[in-house]
Design an enzyme around this catalytic site. Sequence first.
Site, short mmCIF file in Angstrom:
data_model
loop_
_atom_site.label_atom_id
_atom_site.label_comp_id
_atom_site.label_asym_id
_atom_site.label_seq_id
_atom_site.Cartn_x
_atom_site.Cartn_y
_atom_site.Cartn_z
N THR A 201 1.28 -1.03 -0.23
CA THR A 201 0.47 -0.17 -0.13
C THR A 201 0.85 0.72 0.21
O THR A 201 1.68 1.49 0.14
CB THR A 201 -1.08 -0.03 1.10
OG1 THR A 201 -0.48 0.15 2.50
CG2 THR A 201 -1.99 -1.16 1.68
N GLU A 346 -5.46 -4.35 -0.20
CA GLU A 346 -5.75 -5.65 1.02
C GLU A 346 -6.50 -6.34 0.28
O GLU A 346 -7.18 -7.95 1.22
CB GLU A 346 -5.90 -4.83 2.30
CG GLU A 346 -4.86 -4.71 2.90
CD GLU A 346 -4.81 -2.81 2.81
OE1 GLU A 346 -5.35 -2.59 1.76
OE2 GLU A 346 -4.23 -2.05 3.42
N LYS A 457 -13.11 16.59 11.02
CA LYS A 457 -14.34 17.12 12.90
C LYS A 457 -14.43 18.13 13.60
O LYS A 457 -13.79 18.69 13.79
CB LYS A 457 -13.69 15.97 13.38
CG LYS A 457 -13.47 14.38 13.28
CD LYS A 457 -11.98 14.11 13.14
CE LYS A 457 -12.53 12.48 12.70
NZ LYS A 457 -10.88 12.50 12.16
N TRP A 462 -18.86 15.05 12.20
CA TRP A 462 -18.24 14.75 10.84
C TRP A 462 -19.01 15.68 9.29
O TRP A 462 -20.44 15.97 9.41
CB TRP A 462 -18.18 13.43 10.56
CG TRP A 462 -18.19 12.48 11.68
CD1 TRP A 462 -16.26 12.83 12.48
CD2 TRP A 462 -17.59 11.31 11.43
NE1 TRP A 462 -16.39 11.37 13.29
CE2 TRP A 462 -16.86 10.20 12.52
CE3 TRP A 462 -18.43 10.34 11.07
CZ2 TRP A 462 -17.06 9.11 12.76
CZ3 TRP A 462 -18.76 8.71 11.10
CH2 TRP A 462 -18.01 8.56 12.59
P1 ADP Z 1 -3.48 3.57 -1.45
O1 ADP Z 1 -4.07 4.29 -2.46
O2 ADP Z 1 -3.62 3.67 0.48
O3 ADP Z 1 -2.17 2.44 -1.71
P2 ADP Z 1 -5.64 1.33 -2.21
O4 ADP Z 1 -5.41 1.83 -3.26
O5 ADP Z 1 -5.80 0.35 -1.35
O6 ADP Z 1 -4.67 2.34 -1.53
O7 ADP Z 1 -6.80 2.64 -1.89
C1 ADP Z 1 -7.87 2.41 -1.11
C2 ADP Z 1 -8.94 3.27 -0.45
O8 ADP Z 1 -9.08 3.93 -1.76
C3 ADP Z 1 -10.01 2.99 0.11
O9 ADP Z 1 -9.80 2.61 1.12
C4 ADP Z 1 -10.84 4.09 0.15
O10 ADP Z 1 -10.80 5.07 0.54
C5 ADP Z 1 -10.18 5.02 -1.11
N1 ADP Z 1 -11.28 4.37 -2.25
C6 ADP Z 1 -11.09 3.23 -3.06
N2 ADP Z 1 -12.50 3.08 -4.26
C7 ADP Z 1 -13.11 3.81 -3.49
C8 ADP Z 1 -14.23 4.89 -4.36
N3 ADP Z 1 -14.64 4.31 -5.05
N4 ADP Z 1 -14.81 5.95 -3.12
C9 ADP Z 1 -14.42 6.70 -2.23
N5 ADP Z 1 -13.24 6.33 -2.10
C10 ADP Z 1 -11.93 4.79 -2.47
#
Ligand code: ADP
Length: 560
Positions: A201, A346, A457, A462
């Site tokens: 990640t 994940e 917040k 929220w």
């Molecule tokens: P990173 O960008 O940290 O490597 P990921 O690509 O796994 O991690 O991103 C996952 C996160 O992206 C989710 O937990 C969520 O917060 C956000 N996310 C993914 N798809 C959406 C969506 N369609 N709408 C809003 N948030 C999203």
Amino acid sequence: MLTPTGSGRKKMLQGVIPGRMMQRPLLVSSLIEYGKDFHPNSEIVSRRVEGDLHRYTYAAAYRRVCQLAHGLVALGVTPGTRVATLAWNNHRHFELYYAIQGIGAVCHTVNPRLPVDQFKYVLNHADDRVLFTDLTFVPLLEARRADLPPGMKIVVMTDRAHMPESGLPDLFCFEELLVSQAEHYDWPEFDENTACALCYTSGTTGNPKGALYSHRSMVLHSLFARNADLPCFTPRAKFLPVVPLFHVNAWGLPYLAPLSGAGMVMPGPGLDGPSLFKLMDDEAVSSAWGVPTVWLGLLAEMGQHGRKPKALAHVLVGGSAVPPSMLRTFQETYGISVVHGWGMTEMSPVGSLGILEPEMEALPQEEQLRLKAYQGRRMFGVDLKIVDEDGARLPHDGEAIGELAVRGPCVVDGYFNDEPASAAAIDDEGWFRTGDVASISPDGFLMIVDRTKDLVKSGGEWISSIDLENAAMAHPEIAECAVIAAVHPKWDERPLLIVVPAAGADLAKEAVIDFLTARVAKWWLPDDVVFVDELPHGATGKVSKLTLRAQFKDYVLPTA
Ligand code: ADP
């Protein structure tokens, strides 16, 4: 009786009798074998970093995957070896997925946009023994030579004629690895729970964490996603993954392609609007997948041409929330159907997809758009729950808002070699805590309110940064925007809206606030609007709120 045991690995039900079915392992090699047997003539077209277009069939790709597997063995790769890739979406990267995983090694896809310290961390934490790189990234490796794991071999993904002059040690040539190797490989059989791929990640807090996928989880994820009612998984479709093969398995597309026989068009490094438009148009791409940011560029290009790429009928948008204004432009201006997806590294990564049931498609257009703006309904194989601060389950009534947790055979049960992070990620019932805040409607629509750390917040209440951004994006003179929390002496935090104006726009703060006043609750209105030329984007192309928060950490609101 069922014993509650967290992730459910040791569930015992007294009185059961064993089934009499074969224990054949689910292995990634079976996907490409199936593709070459049943869809031998479907094509993969790639924009190569050398400049030209490369095209071949799944049958030809399979022969090269076998040759590459022999080449890997000759290079000293053995089962369990971590092999890194640093590459764009192209046919050689696709071949690496299958050759590395097919022989029982682990394909560690590295994001070239990682900050220097994270880049060093992931290569060394994974203990990569070999790294395959596109020509583009050779200078990057030269600059970071001291950060590479000692003794790691580097293979440049090109032919001898294009091999660079470089001082990097142990430099091999990709095409030479394949020369005179057999076009057949007896894929080994092993336990389906064996690791096949590794993706970190991007580490918005602390070090990056490695999601270590197994052959079983990868094959199941492909079958589950194929099961979704999407128009792109047929031999009659051609899809273009804008989503990179270097992050989260390109949302599973390199596996779904041979399984479904769909043609694949790989854009290489050409991810700007004009390049994407031309490639989609020339190659009659019917479906494309990517994060909202990339579609901003494509939509601008479509505006220039006054039309869509000729065959584009379907777009899958995910990774961050899709602004309803973008949804509307795709659907109403260009007749392109949008599916909004949500997922995580994940989760392999697909969690939910915004696919409407037939009776929903009969609803008025406005109502359909409202439903499509949600993050969709869970994919088969994914369980969702929302919980309050004490971990108690909340109802799926579309009202209750809580932390979202997930469970399923394609969800991690911890991180690679990182026990503290693993322990923090899994709750008492064995579910993975997503860090997202959400509600779920009675008919199963997931509504992501925000990431926990991105919520504003204000006075104990929220404010969703996503909702505010979506409202602002509807303004025709706003090209891109982000909302972050700014410190406030009375309310703790108040929203700050950061805006990139559209080209030629003449926007004032008051006009933006007036526009929002008609669209959001009064107490949500940003306390200030700041105009910038561009927003920072993270390694996966999403707006980096972490960077924005650092940039505006000392910002004093006019209301403070
Ligand atoms: P990173 O960008 O940290 O490597 P990921 O690509 O796994 O991690 O991103 C996952 C996160 O992206 C989710 O937990 C969520 O917060 C956000 N996310 C993914 N798809 C959406 C969506 N369609 N709408 C809003 N948030 C999203």
